[in-house]
Design a protein around this motif. Structure first.
Motif, mmCIF file in Angstrom:
data_model
loop_
_atom_site.group_PDB
_atom_site.id
_atom_site.type_symbol
_atom_site.label_atom_id
_atom_site.label_comp_id
_atom_site.label_asym_id
_atom_site.label_seq_id
_atom_site.Cartn_x
_atom_site.Cartn_y
_atom_site.Cartn_z
ATOM 1 N N GLY A 25 0.600 -1.101 -0.122
ATOM 2 C CA GLY A 25 0.084 -0.125 0.029
ATOM 3 C C GLY A 25 0.953 1.229 -0.005
ATOM 4 N N ALA A 26 1.884 1.502 0.911
ATOM 5 C CA ALA A 26 2.545 2.377 1.045
ATOM 6 C C ALA A 26 3.426 2.693 -0.256
ATOM 7 N N ASN A 27 3.974 1.540 -0.889
ATOM 8 C CA ASN A 27 4.751 1.642 -2.276
ATOM 9 C C ASN A 27 3.822 1.905 -3.463
ATOM 10 N N VAL A 28 2.532 1.549 -3.489
ATOM 11 C CA VAL A 28 1.689 2.203 -4.437
ATOM 12 C C VAL A 28 1.489 3.420 -4.109
ATOM 13 N N VAL A 47 -5.584 9.027 -0.821
ATOM 14 C CA VAL A 47 -6.092 8.760 0.591
ATOM 15 C C VAL A 47 -5.577 7.526 0.675
ATOM 16 N N LEU A 48 -4.322 7.447 1.639
ATOM 17 C CA LEU A 48 -3.952 6.127 2.270
ATOM 18 C C LEU A 48 -4.690 5.689 3.454
ATOM 19 N N ALA A 73 -5.009 -4.552 1.864
ATOM 20 C CA ALA A 73 -4.884 -5.131 3.086
ATOM 21 C C ALA A 73 -5.185 -6.559 3.261
ATOM 22 N N GLY A 74 -4.565 -7.125 3.833
ATOM 23 C CA GLY A 74 -4.358 -8.654 4.204
ATOM 24 C C GLY A 74 -3.322 -9.192 4.717
#
Length: 316
Positions: A17-20, A34-35, A81-82
């Motif tokens: 998620g952060a790298n995206v 929005v993260l 997420a997962g």
């Protein structure tokens, strides 16, 4: 041209998620990100770190959140997420835990952002996409997974290097499960408009050797990276950025995403797996029928059966 109000939401502030989020900012693919993470401090840490790069880049906004309402009006929402597989596990081994996460997440997204395109990245991506489609009230074309896009990119790049041609001239697809049963559709592989079977092979190799080598490469590459660094994130982040760009610009590019198989594929009407689709502003705009020989059809059926068994195991 990308809209001045383009907004992309990301569920999950872990490695992927952060790298995206970082890739979207670096490449300037939208104007607002929005993260979201259940742990606000985690999302804040990732966002503040990324935000420090914005003064040196194109102006855009990135927001940390633990409130689903902040995802309202997103053009696209990316679900990362997962639970990640442990050493020695396959992607399917995380299915039970991640299925519950996907169901609860999709219900919240239906509540706050019913018209957004939802892109599933979490693994096992094919089965989780199927669960997301069954859970959601939105149109099926608005929910798809990253499928075998990354696997296909790996194949084209590495095969291009082996054949000494640009990757853009390698036209071959990896389809099926994003996992151990995926396969290359060699019978439909072209190099610059020339069938691979008719393309000059480098001295010291045979076509059969190349096919075997690169089939294994696509299946094992992710595991090999995971063994060395504990996760995979850069490649899939770039895949997501490309899909986001294609959607926001309505470019109608073809990607093998996780989608419900067309009846002409002969694998049943319920299974979701990586197949070539035209992607644009309304998500999946059309699924394409890729020609296959009898052996490849058998591989596709085996992959579909494996995914069906995994899905059905959740109800046993």
């Amino acid at each position: 041209m990308i809209s001045k109000t383009s907004k992309v939401g990301i569920i999950g502030a872990g490695n992927v998620g952060a790298n995206v989020a970082n890739a979207l900012v670096l490449l300037g693919k939208c104007v607002r990100v929005v993260l979201f993470d259940r742990t606000l401090s985690k999302a804040e840490g990732q966002v503040w770190d990324i935000e420090d790069s914005i003064p040196l880049l194109k102006e855009m906004e990135i927001i940390p959140s633990n409130q689903y309402e902040d995802l309202a009006d997103s053009d696209i929402i990316i679900v990362t997420a997962g639970v990640q597989p442990k050493q020695g596990q396959t992607r399917l081994d995380t299915l039970s835990d991640n299925a519950d996460i996907i169901r609860s997440t999709i219900k919240e997204l239906d509540r706050v952002a019913p018209n957004s395109i939802v892109l599933i990245i979490s693994n096992p991506v094919d089965v989780l996409t199927r669960i997301a489609q069954a859970t959601s009230t939105r149109a099926e074309n608005l929910i798809f997974g990253s499928g075998t896009v990354l696997d296909t990119a790996r194949l084209r790049y590495q095969l291009g290097k082996r054949l000494n041609v640009a990757k853009q001239d390698v036209h071959a697809y990896v389809i099926g499960e994003h996992g151990d049963s995926e396969f290359v559709v060699w019978s439909s592989a072209f190099i610059g408009g020339i069938l691979l079977t008719e393309f000059p092979i480098p001295q010291g190799a045979t076509l059969e050797q190349i096919q075997q080598e690169y089939t294994q490469l696509t299946r094992k590459r992710g595991y090999n990276i995971f063994e060395r660094k504990g996760n995979t994130s850069y490649g899939i982040s770039t895949v997501v950025c490309q899909l986001v760009d294609t959607i926001l610009r309505d470019e109608k590019q073809i990607f093998p995403v996780s989608a419900r198989a067309n009846s002409n594929y002969g694998v049943g009407s319920e299974v979701v797996l990586g197949l070539p689709c035209i992607i644009g502003s309304t998500g999946i705009q059309r699924q394409l029928l890729l020609s296959r020989n009898a052996y490849e059809q058998r591989l596709l059926e085996e992959s579909a059966n494996k995914l069906n068994e995994a899905h059905n195991s959740l109800h046993n």
